[in-house]
Every structure is written in C-alpha cells, then in structure tokens.
Design a protein around this motif. Structure first.
Motif, short mmCIF file in Angstrom:
data_model
loop_
_atom_site.label_atom_id
_atom_site.label_comp_id
_atom_site.label_asym_id
_atom_site.label_seq_id
_atom_site.Cartn_x
_atom_site.Cartn_y
_atom_site.Cartn_z
N THR E 45 0.83 -1.20 0.00
CA THR E 45 0.00 0.00 0.00
C THR E 45 0.87 1.25 0.00
N GLU E 87 -7.16 0.77 -1.30
CA GLU E 87 -7.48 -0.26 -0.33
C GLU E 87 -8.68 0.21 0.50
N ASP E 160 -5.32 -1.63 -5.37
CA ASP E 160 -4.80 -2.11 -4.09
C ASP E 160 -5.80 -3.09 -3.52
N GLU E 161 -5.39 -4.34 -3.38
CA GLU E 161 -6.26 -5.40 -2.83
C GLU E 161 -7.58 -5.42 -3.60
#
Ligand SMILES: Nc1ncnc2c1ncn2[C@@H]1O[C@H](COP(=O)(O)OP(=O)(O)OP(=O)(O)O)[C@@H](O)[C@H]1O
Ligand SMILES: Nc1ncnc2c1ncn2[C@@H]1O[C@H](COP(=O)(O)OP(=O)(O)OP(=O)(O)O)[C@@H](O)[C@H]1O
Ligand SMILES: [Mg+2]
Ligand SMILES: [Mg+2]
Lengths: 342, 287, 392, 242, 235
Positions: E45, E87, E160-161
């Motif tokens: 991140t 995220e 992100d994710e």
C-alpha cells in the motif's frame, strides 16, 4: 509459557522522579503563606483555580470527547449559588461552596439529557447556548441584581476569618487544595478501568459500545462530576472577585476560551498539558497584560503558532521527542531481559 | 396585528441571521471548521466598507463591488496561508486558531479604527419603508431578506449542481482520495473559504448599514449564526435560512411577551428544536 | 530620596467601553507633569507614582487588576472611573482589602445600591463623586418642559447596571416622571446588543409617545433609531444617556444624529477650573483636541477631577502611611474642581457626593455637530449655549 | 444441545432496501456457523442486529434464553456477544495492547493484572504481540483486522461474530488464522463467521447459511450447500451444471 | 518513447520516523499487467500511495513516461493519467453513486470510459445510481471505486487489494472484466493476495518483503518455492 517473558508496566523512572518532585513542590506551595507576598499568593491562587478548571475541561474534551464551550455555565452558576446561599440562606461561605457543587451536579443532569443528543461541533455549540441561557436567566433574577449584578456583603467575606492575613491564606489554600484535588482525581480516574473506557469512547464510540461500555452513562458521570467541581470552583472564584454579574459570571472568554487556550496549548489529552498550559498562559499575562490590545494580539498569535507548529500542544511536542510521561497512564509491554528467563 | 408585526419583523431579522450563517454553514459543511472568527470577519467587512465609502464617497451598497472581492481574496489567502495547516479530524486545532484569529482581528481593528462606534451611511435607504397591509416594513430589512434568499439559493445551487460544489463535498469527505481525482484540496478549501467570505462581505455591509458597529460586536452575532446553521441541519442552506427565520421570530415574539426574553426566547427555541431533532430540521448530510 | 506614594488607576482602556477612557493618556500625562515635583504633606515632599491598568471593559478583569494594584503594587490609594462595570468591582476590592478608594463617572445609584450599600451605613473605604438619577431626571424634565410636546414618554432601559438603575421603579425615572405629569411607557428591560426593537417601537407608537428616553449603548441605539424610521415612528424628542454622550457616536449616525439630546456632566463651557493647574474647562478640552485631533468628550473633566481630589487628599492627609487616616481625609474633602465642588459632607447618601448636571442637544454648528447646553435650571451657573429644538 | 442464539422473524429495512426479511434461525451452543451471500445481501446488517448496533423493525433476538431485542450493544456484550467489524474500528490513538485491555477489562470484566496477562496471551495467539506498543492508528488494514479479532477474543465471548477476517491474507497467514479459529472453537466458543474466502470457511464451520436480499435462502451441511445450483449461480458465479 | 510507462528508482518512503520502503527499483511496461505480492505490512500500500503522490517522495525516484513525478502533489500526478483503486474503497459518502463516478471523470481526460460503460460493466450500480454511496454494500462499493478510477481514463491504474471483501461472483466478474479494461490500452498494477489469481492475470510479478523487492520475474515461469521464499526471506 512464552508470554511469561513479557511484562506490562505503567510507570517509568521519570514518573517516579516526577512524583517525588511533585510532592515536594506541593509541600513548598502549602507553605506559601510563610514565604510569599500577598500578590504572589493571589496570583498563585488564581493559577490554581485555572489549573483546576483546565484539568476538568481536559478530562471532558481530551478524554471523554465532550468539547464544551459552555463550562462558564457552571462557573457562573457556582458563583451565583455562593452569593445566593450566603446572602439569602445565611450559610457560611465554605458550606455554600460545597452546596454549590451539589446544586451544580443536580442542574447538570437535565442539561446533559438535552445536549448529549448532540455530537462534536454541535455539542460544542449546544453547550455554549446552554451557558447563554444560564446567563440570560440569571439576568432576570432581580434578587441577585439582575443584569447589574451584586456585590458580596463585606460581612460574609469576613465570616471566613476576621484577620485579613488568615483570610488570604485560607483562600490560597482552598485554591491550592482544589487544584491538587482535581489533578489527582483526574489522574486516578484515568488510571482506573473507567478511565480506559473513557479513552476508548473518545476514539471510537461504535467499537466501545460493542465492547460493553455504556457510553451514555460513562459520559454522563464525567459530565456531572465536572459540572459539580466546576461549580465549586466558580464559587471559589467569585469569593475572591467579591462581585458577580451575569456578563462576568458567564463570560465565555474568561472561563472557557482561556481554559481551552490553556489546555490545547499545553497539550490536550494529557494530564501534564493543563499544568504546562497554565504556566504559559500566566507567564504571558503577567508580562504583557498591561499592553492592552497588544497583549491580546500576542495571545492570538501564540494560539495560532502553537497550533501550527505543535498541534498536540507543548507537552505533546515534549512527549513525542523524549517519550516522557510524568503522570504515567500508558501501558507498555516489555520483554524481560534474558537474564531473568527460566 | 401587533403579533403579526412581531412575526414579520422577526422573519426579516431572520434574513440577516441567515446571511451571517450562510458563510459559516458553507465552511462548516466543507471543512468541518468551526470558525470562531466568523463574527469578527463580518465586522472586518463592515470596516472595509467604511474605509471604502470614506475614501471614495460611494454608497455602501456600491462599496460591495470592492468589499466583496477583497473579502474573497482575504478568505482564499487565509485558508491557504493558515487554516489549511490545521485541518484534520480533530475539532480543536482549527477552533483555537480561529479563536486566535478572532482576537487578532478584534484588537487589530481596535488599534486601527479605535473603539468608536461607526456606521455606514446609506442615506434614505436606512429610513425608507413600505406599507403592506397596515404593517410598516423597512426597505432595508426587506432588502436584506431578499439578499439572504438570493445568496442562499446561489450557494445551494453551487453546492449541489456544479462541479465546484461536487469538489467541495468530495474534498470534505476524504481529502486524500479527492486528490486522486485531480482536486487540489488546498485550492478547493481556499475557494470554499473565499466563497464564504464573499457572503460575509455582503453580510458585513448590510449589518453596518443596519446598526452601528465597533470592533467588539462580532462575537455576539456569532452564536446566532451557529444556531441558525444547526437548526437548519448540516449541508442544507435552505435549512439555514429557515433556522435564521425561526431564531428571528422566536426573538421578536419573546420580546413581545417581555423584552428581557428576547434573546432567551431565541436560544430556547434552538434548544427545543435540538431536543426534538438533534440533527436539525433538514439535515442533508449525516453529521 | 522622597517617600513614594502610589496611586492605582483602573479604567476601560480597551473593549466596548473604551470611549470613556480615550483621553486617559492625555489627562494622566498632564497630571503626572504637575506631580513631577512631588506633593507636600506635613512638610515632607512625597513623590507620587500613578500606576494605570486596563479593565478591558470586563468586570472580572477590573477586579483582577484592582487586586493586583492593591496586593502587588501595594498602592496607597486606588481610583477608578467609567461605568459600573469598572467602578464597582474596583471599589469592592478596595473595600475588602482596606485601601482608600475614590471613584467617579457612574451615577451614584448603581454605585451605591449596585454594591448592596445600606443607606445610613455606607462603606468603610470607598468614596464616589458624580451625579444621580434624580439629577438626570430633573435635567431632562427641564429640557422637555421648554418645548411643547405630548407628555407621553417611551422608556428604553437595558438589563444592565445603568439600565436597571434608570428604570428602577423606586429609585429610577418612573416616579419622578409620573410626579411631573409624564406618562412612561416602559416595555421592560431588554438585553443589551439586541437586534430588534420593533416591539418597543410598536408599543411607543400605540401609546403616542413623543418623547423617548433611556440609557443605551451605542449599537443598540443605532438599531433602535433606524428601525424607528423604518416603522414610521418619529418622536419629537430623543434623550438618551450613555449612547449619545460621545461625538463619535453622533457622527456615525450622520444626519440622523442631529437634534438628539443627552445629559451633560461636563463641557468646555462649564465655569469651573482645575484646582491643580488653574486651567479652565475650555483650556482642558481644547488642549485635548489640539493634542489628539479629536473632539472633546465629557469624561475628560472627570478624569482630571479625580486626580485633583487625589492631590488634595495627599496634601491634607494627617498620616499618609495610614490608610485609615487617608480615608478620613477623603471624607473631609471640600474642593472646587474642574467639574464643580466635591464635598462628601453634603452628599445625598453615605460615601457619595454630587456634581452639577445639565442637559444638552446635539446641534449643527457649521460642519460639525456640537453638544449645546439647552437646559440649566438645576445648575444655573453653567450657562446655556443653545435652545432646545424639536426633532422632525 | 442448547440453543444459544435465536433469530425470530427479524425484519429490517432501510427505505426500500430490505436487509433482513423475516430472518429466522437458531444457533446451538458450541456450533460454528458459516454465513455466505452476495455483496449487499445483509450479512453485516444481520450482525448489527444481533449485537444491538441496529434495532430491528420487527422480530426478536433471543440470546442464551433471554429476549435481548431491546438491549443496547453494551448490555449484549456483557451477556457474552463479541464481534469483529468488517470495516475495522480501532481505538486509533491507543496502542494495540490498550485496545485489547479495553475489551478485557470492560467486556470480560477482568481485573487489571489478570487482564494484562490475558491480553498478552491473546495477542500472541493472533500474532500481534510484536506490535503491542504501536498505536492502532498506524496499523495496516490487515493488521487492523487482526486487531478486531484480538479485541473480540479479549472480550471472552460465548458467541463470537467474525465479519470477513480472512480476506487479503496470504496462504500461509490464512492457514494460521484457520488454526486460531479452530482453537477458539475447540474451547467451546460459539462462532458465526461471515466470509467470502470460502475455502477457509469450509475448514472450520459445521453448518452454512446463505443470505440473499436479507432472506435465508439455504441452510445445511457446508459442502452440500456449496454444491447447490442456487449458490453456484448467485454466489460463485459458476453456471450450474445441467 | 520508453517502453516502460512507470519506473521507480531507489524509492524510499517514511511514516515519520519509520521507514516503510527502502530503495525500491521497479518498472511497469506499457500495456502490461504487473502484480505485486507480499506479506502483510510488506509495503504494498505504501508503494501505491507513494506512486500517486499521497506519500511525499523525493525528486528522481519516480518516472512516469520518462517524466520525473517524484515530489509532485497527488492531484498533479492524477492529472497525468495515473489512477488508483484504494485499499478499503474509500468512496465519498456525501456524493451519490453517480456523483462518485462523475467526479472521477471530471479531469476531462479523453478515452473510452464513460458513465454508460461503467454501468455496463457493473449493471447493479445503474439501479442504485442516485443513492448515497454509503448505503451500498462492501462489494458494491468496490465496484464504484473501480468505476471511479476508470472514469478518469487513466493510462495506468493501480489496484490495491482488488478482490478484498468481494463475493466470488464479483471477483470473477472483475477478473473477467480486467482483460477488457487492459485491452483499452491501459497498464495496470495489481496488489492481490491470491497468488494463483495474481499470476494468472499478470505478465510479471514483484514480491515485496519488509519494504524491499525480494523477487522479480515473469508470472508464467516463476515457481511457487521461489515465491514463498521471497515472502518470508531466507529461512
Ligand atoms: N500511517 C502509518 N503510520 C505509521 N506506519 C505505517 C502507516 N501505514 C503503514 N505503516 C507501516 O508501514 C509498513 C508497510 O505498510 P503497508 O500498508 O504499505 O503494507 P501492505 O503491504 O499494504 O500491508 P497489507 O497487506 O496489510 O495491506 C507496515 O509496517 C505498517 O505498519
Ligand atoms: N445505514 C444504512 N443505510 C442505508 N442502507 C444501508 C445501510 N447499511 C446497509 N445498507 C444497505 O443494506 C444492504 C446490506 O448491507 P450489508 O452491509 O449488510 O451487506 P453485506 O451482506 O455485509 O455485504 P458485503 O458482503 O458486501 O459486506 C446494502 O444494500 C446496503 O446498501
Ligand atoms: Mg458486510
Ligand atoms: Mg495494504
């Protein structure tokens, strides 16, 4: 078990040294009537009262998340109760101070029921409006002088003690006692499990309630206790001022703005902050107050500069630099040295 | 008739309160900034108006041409130079900074203009009135009310129907992510404050025509402005107008019963509404 | 070196009441000059040091600085002026700390009753000179009697120390007005800094009031005055205490300032002169205007007189080391000052003595507005300088 | 087997959106129940209804034999319900250890010393001991999720509600998480677990329920449920075999 | 024109005293999908936030199309055509679903993505376009976050994710949509814990470990053992 290697502490060497120094300072301060001048004692007395107000405000705003800009409601209420109880009920001033606290607690309950419905900035404004309602209501009570206010009859002041010196020492000790009591009470409260609950509420109400903390009740207790103690402080303050009027008693500047200044400049959410803040505030006032507008402008500038350079206040700055806690509240998990290992 | 008069006069007074409150509501909505200096900024605008009218001899309403952009510029500069640095999820740093600002403005004005009460001289406008159904309404209060409605309509429209308004809301929600949308949050906040102070400029001039002012009167007005914002509900400027009118009417009706209750009645109305609707009458955004 | 006598002075240098103290620097400087050679007492020369502090128009602060002066600077005499907000807290501190105190520039009723004074007992250490409400009423009636208006008066009294005293049913305006055949419409005490006076205006209109009187702060008066016009209320006489004292306020009202009237405690035309410098009232006022470029104001004379009394007391006191002796000396004062005679022996009530009062109207004199004295029957030695005119 | 939790015809709607639509089921003491369903089905809302963060429009929630429908969240927590939040809700300015202490002292009611020992044990179990003195605000998202689990465990619950705690874990981390939850289950704690990482869920739970549009649409043995055409279609997105 | 669209050279990142990235060297080729994997707290991140300018970094540490964007403000970087799906979604709660999407497109960059196309990709959002974004479920919010990033018609998009908290069906939909997204000529960086998924959609993969690159390779050829070694260091 491996977790035997870990140990939890809440104290530090610095804190132990500070405790000893603090005790010495308190003893020296108690002896002030024998070494300090009248003016110094009065000034210190005022500082103690502000310190106590600031510590209470800090407990509310810094720990319970109750940012009140209306604590003048209780300062003024306490002051008026002192006047009313001594003048009309003929009580001794000390009894009146105690009773002012009780009455402050009583009146704070309905107030809390109302304003606890509000959050954050709304709560802040709500408390301010409540204080205005107090001010305007007392301005309608003609027995207490209405909007003009009233002076405390000399006889009542003299009933504290006939000799001027004794009287002055007595009000000094009362102020000192109030400050020590409030700071100690705040500290031990915060160290208790209720203190932990309070900090949790400030950080996250949703999580706190899911972990079994009764938010409303916890805040209510803090609010009522602060109101009671603030009322007593108000009575003490106006015992010194001798004169009360709605504008003076419920002054948002004197009893809240300056208190916020003290707490936030000193470092909110720390027990040490109000102490540092009180010292800074009075240092500024004593050196500059005679400059009138310039003093106030400087005060404004200090507020701005400190907030820009150290948003967590002066103590916050010191603490982050030196990892120092004079009133240790934090838990630290430390690994025991291998020498102790089994 | 007297009651009607009290209510109508109160409603018109409410227009002034709403105008005080509109700027406050905007910055509170966008930046969650509790601006203690708002009242003093209104007074500052009045003094700017005074300086302009004194220097040029313009009518105070024409002085708006100078005062409004000047206030806007002050707002932008103030936000970018100072207030932006204090924003975060904590209420207190901006509270204290604006408190400092308030003290500085007040005492700065005192140094420059002295404590003398001043007034903007709007000539016949101040005393002119029109008669409606037996009521005598001042042109100035009516004009103030109309301006308040116009300003609030414009702000509301900007807020909910323009990309600037969307930017205000986005940045107010999440500064980091808003930046990923290409929004420079410092600039957006600057614009919000500029817009707020433009409104403040208008309010200041109208206040200066209505009554006399000195550097210390800002604080007294601040609380009414806050009350109007809260009664109305966060993020809804029409609500702010309603809040102002409710306060104004409560005051005049209270005063009708007893002049001592004028201010008290306003505050009690505020508390009553909060007791019933803690989020205000018309919340648009959860507080 | 000479022994030093310290005099503490408290006044509202800043804050909403600052206009009362705007001439402080000028007056104090002149006083200090006359004190520079020291004052003679019992054959010894005393240096006099004046320590002046700002009450910030705030009673809390006034009490604080008074305590500071008494305890910290250990002043031997404390003086204060300008409205009950400063005078009362300072007097209270002096009383309890047993320091001689002289005050002025506040009608005696709010001073005396506002401090819970008991007639016949009075105070131990605190003395006051100014006029009282009976004088203001007499002066107003005198002025109103000169013109032909309906005897219906609208009263505007705020809920503050002055307003409560002026409007007080027993000691204030109502009784004497009624006695003089005026009917008073008093809607009640309003809270200072109100934004709306439409109820009062409606009540006055309804009762057909042609006179408006009261005691207001400038912003409230300005609000009231423009709302009156908007709502079609046009009284013939407007006589208001406090708000209409200062030329700056009148100037800020523009055209609508002309013809308003007020009490006059002091003016350049008062036929008195300073016991300290010999300067006449005119000299003092013109001196200030010349030095500051601003018009004279009424508190100038009283601020000067305050120190005249102080100087007189210092000269006469039997023992300057003993506060009680100083208090005794104050009580025995009999001095002709720039605001008139000060003699506590013939006061209306304990610890209070009165100076003469007349009434005046703001009239256009060339370009500027001037406060003309139009009614003087209660102090005939103060000459009138104009004639009362009706508004509108 | 005794029933520890019973939902009785619980309904809740936000405007037109029904998040619980006549929801009824029982959970036996010591059971591990898995919950799956599409995004927005009302799973988290169901937890909010069980813990008291949301009040139902109608229906009852019965916990350990008591009707707790009118009880607030704090009271239900004291009765033995603990949860983790899908969107982590740490006490950001407190350290990880202090976060745990809040649960141990307030929810579990342990005395100071016992609480400290217990928290260290749990932190070790959840792998956060190394971060004990870190302020929770500076944890990564996944660390925060682990803190959620830690706090819930420190509350010593009878019923543990877990809301998506396996998402974003590496395979190894996932294995250790599964072990942890099995350990907790083994000592008799009843578990309800919402999870989209289905393979993790299947390792632990005894029974599975499927929620869609606030309704219970399937319930039973986990593998059987996963194989049902309905679940395949609405949840897994696999065309049901003919 | 360089064939890498993004290049990190000795990228460092700090949270106050704590250093989260140590001299990361990395590049993304134009049009490719790059996967980044690594344990919790490895710095994935942080890397993404550094690239987008949300974490301050030094000049010369990040090049975008050969231009130095190190030290630029996040909004400046965004205008150049970098978008991120953060995220934990992070939608704007006071904006409606539609407004959340529109604000993504307000920089006025031209390209294939429009409101209609996003609604076509995630049809459920169309039904709920007028509701406040807070009242969406977690998965729906993830869709809005992706749509919002696409609306800016970026040249490179950082996820992100991407699949955190999504039901399998949605993950499947998103991965099914991914080739289409990339096919429009976009480059993409994906942080994904499901290594099988990560490897299957990406052309190359980096593994981060405690703020350093511990492995780099082509997704098709890299072995499981190498990856698990890279995750936890030499053990
Ligand atoms: N705001 C912060 N303040 C201080 N340290 C932080 C902060 N955010 C992250 N860190 C630290 O930086 C390191 C890298 O964090 P980062 O969020 O980049 O990891 P990640 O690889 O994304 O992990 P995850 O898979 O858990 O999301 C971690 O050790 C974390 O504790
Ligand atoms: N406070 C609220 N106000 C309005 N609608 C809400 C609110 N909370 C949830 N919803 C709606 O309720 C539905 C169910 O939400 P919930 O969070 O329970 O879903 P979920 O099953 O947990 O989904 P996910 O798997 O994505 O987390 C969603 O459509 C959401 O939009
Ligand atoms: Mg959910
Ligand atoms: Mg991460």
């Amino acid at each position: 078990m491996s977790n035997q290697e870990y140990q939890v502490t809440r104290s530090s060497n610095a804190a132990r040294v500070a405790a000893i120094l603090g005790a010495i300072v308190v003893v020296v301060l108690i002896a002030a009537p024998w070494w300090a001048g009248r003016a110094d004692m009065r000034l210190m007395g005022e500082m103690f009262l502000y310190l106590a107000l600031a510590s209470l405000w800090n407990l509310m705003a810094g720990y319970a998340g109750l940012v009140s800009v209306g604590q003048q409601a209780y300062v003024g209420f306490g002051g008026y109760m002192l006047f009313a109880l001594t003048m009309f009920a003929g009580l001794h001033p000390l009894t009146a101070i105690g009773l002012a606290g009780v009455l402050g607690a009583l009146i704070s309950v309905p107030v809390a029921v109302l304003i606890f419905r509000l959050r954050g900035a709304y709560f802040a404004i709500g408390t301010w409006v409540i204080a205005e309602v107090f001010r305007l209501s007392f301005a309608q009570v003609s027995a207490l002088g209405g909007g003009s206010g009233s002076s405390l009859p000399v006889g009542i002041v003299k009933s504290l003690a006939d000799a001027r010196d004794t009287r002055e020492a007595l009000s000094y000790w009362l102020a000192l006692g109030a400050a020590v009591l409030v700071v100690a009470a705040v500290y031990f409260f915060l160290r208790s499990r209720r203190g932990l609950a309070l900090t949790a509420i400030r950080d996250n109400e949703l999580a706190a309630s899911s972990l079994g903390i009764d938010i409303w009740r916890t805040k209510l207790v803090v609010y009522i206790v602060s109101a009671a103690l603030t009322s007593m402080l108000g009575a003490l303050i106006f015992l010194q001022k001798l004169r009360i009027s709605p504008d003076a008693a419920f002054s948002v500047n004197d009893w809240t703005a300056f208190v916020i200044f003290i707490v936030v400049i000193g470092g909110i959410g720390t027990v040490e902050g109000p102490i540092i803040g009180t010292l800074i505030f009075f240092a500024l006032r004593e050196t500059l107050a005679d400059l009138g507008t310039v003093y106030l402008i400087v005060l404004g500038l200090v507020a701005i500069v400190v907030m820009l350079k150290a948003p967590r206040g002066v103590w916050g700055l010191i603490r982050s630099r030196f990892d120092l806690q004079l009133f240790p509240l934090r838990y630290r998990v430390i690994r025991r040295g291998p020498s102790k290992g089994a | 008739m007297e009651w009607l008069n009290a209510i109508v006069q109160g409603a018109l007074l409410g227009g002034l309160y709403a105008l005080f409150a509109a700027g406050l509501s905007l910055i509170f909505g966008v930046m969650r900034l509790v601006n203690i200096a708002h009242g003093d900024l209104i007074v500052l605008a009045a003094y700017l108006g005074l300086t302009v009218t004194a220097a040029t001899g313009l009518h105070p309403l024409l002085a708006l041409v100078v005062v409004v952009p000047a206030m806007g510029a002050i707002g932008y500069a103030l936000q970018r130079g100072l207030l932006n640095q204090t924003l975060g999820d904590d209420l207190l740093p901006p509270l204290l900074v604006t408190f400092g600002l308030s003290v500085i403005i007040q005492n700065g004005l005192l140094e420059v203009y002295s404590a003398d009460p001043q007034k903007l001289d709007a000539g016949a406008l101040e005393t002119a009135s029109l008669s409606v159904g037996g009521l005598s309404l001042g042109i100035l209060p009516v004009l103030t009310f109309a301006v308040a409605v116009a300003v609030i309509w414009a702000l509301q429209w900007t807020f909910y129907h323009t990309s600037l308004g969307r930017a205000f809301r986005a940045v107010s929600d999440n500064q980091d992510i808003a930046q990923l949308m290409g929004l420079n949050r410092r600039h957006v906040f600057g614009l919000a404050m500029a817009l707020a102070l433009v409104v403040t400029g208008i309010a200041g001039i109208l206040l200066g025509i209505r009554t006399s002012f000195d550097p210390s009167i800002g604080g007294g007005r601040l609380i009414f402005a806050f009350e109007a914002v809260i009664i109305g509900g966060l993020g809804n400027l029409w609500g702010t107008l309603a809040g102002g009118v409710i306060l104004g009417v409560a005051q005049t009706v209270g005063a009708k019963i007893d002049p001592g209750w004028q201010l008290l009645a306003g505050h009690l109305a505020f508390l009553f509404i909060l007791a019933v609707r803690p989020n205000g009458l018309f919340p648009r955004i959860a507080a | 070196a000479n022994p030093v006598l310290r005099v503490g002075h408290v006044s509202p240098r800043t804050g909403p009441l600052a206009a009362f103290a705007e001439a402080d620097d000028y007056v104090l400087e002149a006083i200090q000059q006359t004190f520079s050679a020291g004052l003679e007492n019992n054959g010894k020369t005393w240096s006099v040091e004046i320590i002046s502090k700002d009450s910030q128009s705030n009673p809390n602060r006034a009490a604080e600085v008074a305590a500071d002066l008494i305890l910290g600077d250990e002043v031997d005499i404390i003086v204060a002026a300008s409205t009950p907000e400063t005078v009362n807290p300072v007097s209270d501190q002096a009383e309890i700390n047993e320091v001689p105190c002289i005050t002025t520039d506040c009608p005696w009723q709010p001073y005396f009753f506002g401090r819970n004074g008991v007639p016949g007992e009075g105070f131990m250490n605190t003395y006051h000179f100014f006029w009282g409400l009976e004088d203001v009423i007499a002066a107003f009636l005198d002025m109103w009697g000169q013109v032909d208006v309906a005897k219906s008066v609208g009263g505007l009294f705020p809920n503050d120390a002055d307003g409560n005293a002026w409007g007080d049913a027993e000691n204030g305006l109502p009784k004497p007005l009624a006695a003089a055949g005026y009917s008073l419409v008093d809607p009640g005490r309003y809270q200072p800094l109100s934004d709306d006076f439409s109820n009062q205006i409606a009540a006055f209109k309804e009762a057909g009031c042609e006179i408006v009187t009261g005691n207001m702060i400038p912003p409230d008066f300005a609000t009231f005055w423009s709302q009156s016009a908007q709502q079609g209320f046009a009284p013939r006489i407007v006589t208001i205490g406090k708000a209409l004292l200062f030329p700056s306020v009148i100037e800020s009202l523009g055209e609508r300032g002309e013809g308003l009237s007020s009490e006059v405690w002091w003016s350049p035309n008062h036929p008195f002169s300073s016991s300290l410098t010999g300067a006449s009232a005119k000299d003092l006022a013109e001196g200030y205007s010349a030095a500051s470029g601003r018009p004279w104001t009424q508190p100038i004379g009283f601020k000067h007189a305050l120190f005249e009394v102080v100087a007189d007391v210092i000269r006469r006191a039997e023992d300057l080391e003993d506060p009680a002796a100083i208090v005794e000396t104050i009580a025995a004062t009999n001095l002709e000052t720039i605001v008139g005679p000060v003699n506590w022996a013939n006061g209306p009530i304990n610890n209070v003595t009165k100076t003469p009062l007349v009434a005046g109207q703001w009239q256009k004199d060339g370009d500027a507005m001037e406060l003309k004295i139009v009614a003087n029957s209660n102090a005939p030695d103060i000459p009138t300088t104009g004639e009362m005119k009706l508004l509108g | 087997m005794t029933t520890i939790l019973k939902l009785d015809a619980v309904c809740k709607a936000f405007g037109a959106v029904k998040v619980a639509d006549d929801l009824s089921y029982e959970v036996a003491e010591g059971e591990a129940l898995g919950v799956i369903g599409p995004n927005g089905a009302g799973k988290t809302s169901m937890f909010n209804l069980i813990t008291g963060t949301l009040a139902p429009n109608s229906g009852r929630v019965i916990f350990a034999g008591n009707d707790v429908t009118s009880h607030n969240a704090a009271r239900r927590c004291h009765a033995g319900i603990a949860r983790s939040f899908q969107v982590p809700q740490p006490f950001s300015h407190m350290t990880v250890f202090e976060n745990a202490m809040v649960a141990a002292t307030q929810a579990a009611g342990l005395r100071e010393h016992a609480a400290e020992r217990f928290c260290i044990e749990v932190l070790e179990q959840t792998g956060l001991l190394a971060k004990a003195n870190t302020t929770a605000g500076s944890l990564t998202l996944l660390e925060r999720k682990r803190l959620e689990l830690t706090r819930a465990l420190c509350a010593k619950p009878k019923l543990l509600l877990l809301d998506e705690i396996a998402g974003g874990l590496t395979e190894a981390e996932c294995v250790s998480l599964i072990r942890t939850i099995k350990d907790i289950h083994a000592v008799g704690v009843t578990i309800i677990w919402i999870e989209h990482v289905v393979h993790a869920l299947l390792e632990v739970v005894d029974r599975l329920i499927v929620i869609d549009f606030g309704r219970l649409i399937a319930e039973g043995e986990p593998h059987a449920i996963m194989d049902s055409p309905e679940v395949k279609e609405i949840y897994l997105g696999i065309e049901a075999d003919a | 024109m360089p064939d890498d669209i993004l290049r990190m050279q000795g990228l460092d990142a700090h949270y106050q005293d704590f250093q989260a990235l140590y001299g990361v060297d990395m590049h993304v080729d134009t049009g490719e999908v790059l996967a980044i994997i690594g344990a919790n707290g490895a710095g994935k991140t942080t890397l993404m936030r550094s690239i987008t300018g949300l974490i301050a970094n030094g000049p010369g540490q990040i090049l975008y199309r050969g231009v130095d964007i190190g030290g630029m403000r996040a909004d400046q970087v965004a205008r150049l055509g970098l978008a991120m799906v953060p995220e934990g979604r992070q939608l704007f709660p006071s904006l409606s679903v539609e407004e959340n999407l529109v604000i993504g497109g307000q920089m006025g960059r031209r390209g294939p993505w429009s409101l209609e196309k996003v609604f076509a990709l995630f049809p459920i959002l169309k039904d709920r376009r007028a509701v406040p974004s807070t009242s969406l479920s977690g998965g729906q919010q993830q869709m809005v976050a992706i749509g919002r990033a696409l609306m800016s018609n970026p040249d490179i998009i950082l996820f992100d994710e991407i699949s955190l908290g999504l039901a399998p069906i949605v993950i499947k939909d998103i991965y099914d949509a991914l080739p289409g997204i990339i096919g429009e000529g976009m480059s993409a960086v994906i942080v994904e814990q499901d290594i099988t998924k990560a490897l299957s959609v990406s052309s190359r993969v980096y593994c981060l470990q405690e703020g350093r690159v511990s492995l780099e390779g082509a997704s098709a050829t890299i072995s499981r053992e190498e990856i698990s070694r890279a995750y936890f260091g030499i053990q």
